[in-house]
Design a protein around this motif. Structure first.
Motif, PDB file in Angstrom:
ATOM      1  N   ILE A 150       7.095   1.119  -2.317  1.00  0.00           N
ATOM      2  CA  ILE A 150       8.364   1.785  -2.606  1.00  0.00           C
ATOM      3  C   ILE A 150       9.476   0.745  -2.577  1.00  0.00           C
ATOM      4  O   ILE A 150       9.588  -0.043  -1.639  1.00  0.00           O
ATOM      5  N   GLY A 151      10.271   0.739  -3.688  1.00  0.00           N
ATOM      6  CA  GLY A 151      11.372  -0.194  -3.819  1.00  0.00           C
ATOM      7  C   GLY A 151      10.973  -1.510  -4.482  1.00  0.00           C
ATOM      8  O   GLY A 151      11.832  -2.314  -4.831  1.00  0.00           O
ATOM      9  N   ASP A 152       9.675  -1.751  -4.669  1.00  0.00           N
ATOM     10  CA  ASP A 152       9.203  -2.970  -5.336  1.00  0.00           C
ATOM     11  C   ASP A 152       9.192  -2.772  -6.859  1.00  0.00           C
ATOM     12  O   ASP A 152       9.185  -1.650  -7.362  1.00  0.00           O
ATOM     13  N   TYR A 153       9.150  -3.884  -7.528  1.00  0.00           N
ATOM     14  CA  TYR A 153       9.039  -3.867  -8.984  1.00  0.00           C
ATOM     15  C   TYR A 153       7.576  -4.017  -9.370  1.00  0.00           C
ATOM     16  O   TYR A 153       6.842  -4.802  -8.771  1.00  0.00           O
TER      17      TYR A 153
ATOM     18  N   THR B   8       9.007   4.214  -6.649  1.00  0.00           N
ATOM     19  CA  THR B   8       9.705   5.130  -5.742  1.00  0.00           C
ATOM     20  C   THR B   8       8.672   6.000  -5.033  1.00  0.00           C
ATOM     21  O   THR B   8       7.477   5.952  -5.352  1.00  0.00           O
TER      22      THR B   8
ATOM     23  N   ILE C  17      10.464   0.259 -11.310  1.00  0.00           N
ATOM     24  CA  ILE C  17      10.687   0.289  -9.851  1.00  0.00           C
ATOM     25  C   ILE C  17       9.834   1.418  -9.268  1.00  0.00           C
ATOM     26  O   ILE C  17       9.803   2.531  -9.800  1.00  0.00           O
TER      27      ILE C  17
END
Length: 188
Positions: A4-7, A25, A23
């Motif tokens: 979560i929050g990573d690309y 989520t 991204i």
């Protein structure tokens, strides 16, 4: 796996450079961001590089192989009257209207990544004379003239009244023909 929050990254399609990413989520991935741009075209190639066309005769469309994406095709100088180039496919087509001596053309293919080009020559020859058609038309014209003359002569003979010799009656003179006898043979 992305957290979560990573690309999450993906490569671009063939002939593109850059990157695509999303991204991560808690509910999944957001919409993809596409930063792919087309690479410079690698080439443009026609099956013929020396076109010889005939004035007034439609050419077989000529489509090149283009190695590149999102391209625009241009040509310089402008094509002979009656011919056109498709700016998306590079197809040259049409019917040339005017005779033209051999001329060199540069066809360029461009996109955001760069450009490349090729050359070709185009000659437009005069449409050959159809001698058989000319001969047939001349023969037909002669036949029409001869038939017309024969018809006019035939009609004029039918319409001419026969002239009777006027009779000359005169009380004063009467001419009588007398036979003349000759002796011997006359040699000329």
């Amino acid at each position: 796996p992305a957290m979560i929050g990573d690309y999450s990254y993906a490569s671009c399609p063939e002939q593109y450079s850059g990157v695509r990413f999303r991204i991560c989520t808690a509910d999944g991935f957001l919409e993809e961001t596409n930063q792919c741009v087309p690479e410079s075209p690698k080439g443009i190639q026609y099956t013929e590089s020396n076109l010889v066309l005939t004035q007034g005769v439609q050419m077989t469309p000529l489509t090149p192989t283009i190695i590149g994406k999102e391209v625009t095709v241009t040509i310089f100088p402008i094509l002979p009257s009656g011919l056109q180039i498709d700016q998306t496919t590079g197809t040259i087509s049409g019917t040339p209207n005017e005779v033209q001596e051999q001329r060199k053309y540069t066809i360029s293919v461009k996109n955001k990544g760069g450009s490349t080009s090729t050359t070709m020559t185009i000659t437009v020859e005069e449409k050959p004379t159809n001698w058989m058609l000319i001969i047939v038309l001349v023969v037909v014209a002669i036949v029409v003239i001869v038939v017309g003359i024969v018809g006019i002569v035939a009609l004029s003979k039918k319409k001419k009244p026969t002239k009777k010799m006027p009779s000359t009656k005169s009380s004063k003179t009467t001419k009588t023909a007398t036979a003349v006898k000759t002796k011997g043979n006359i040699k000329v």
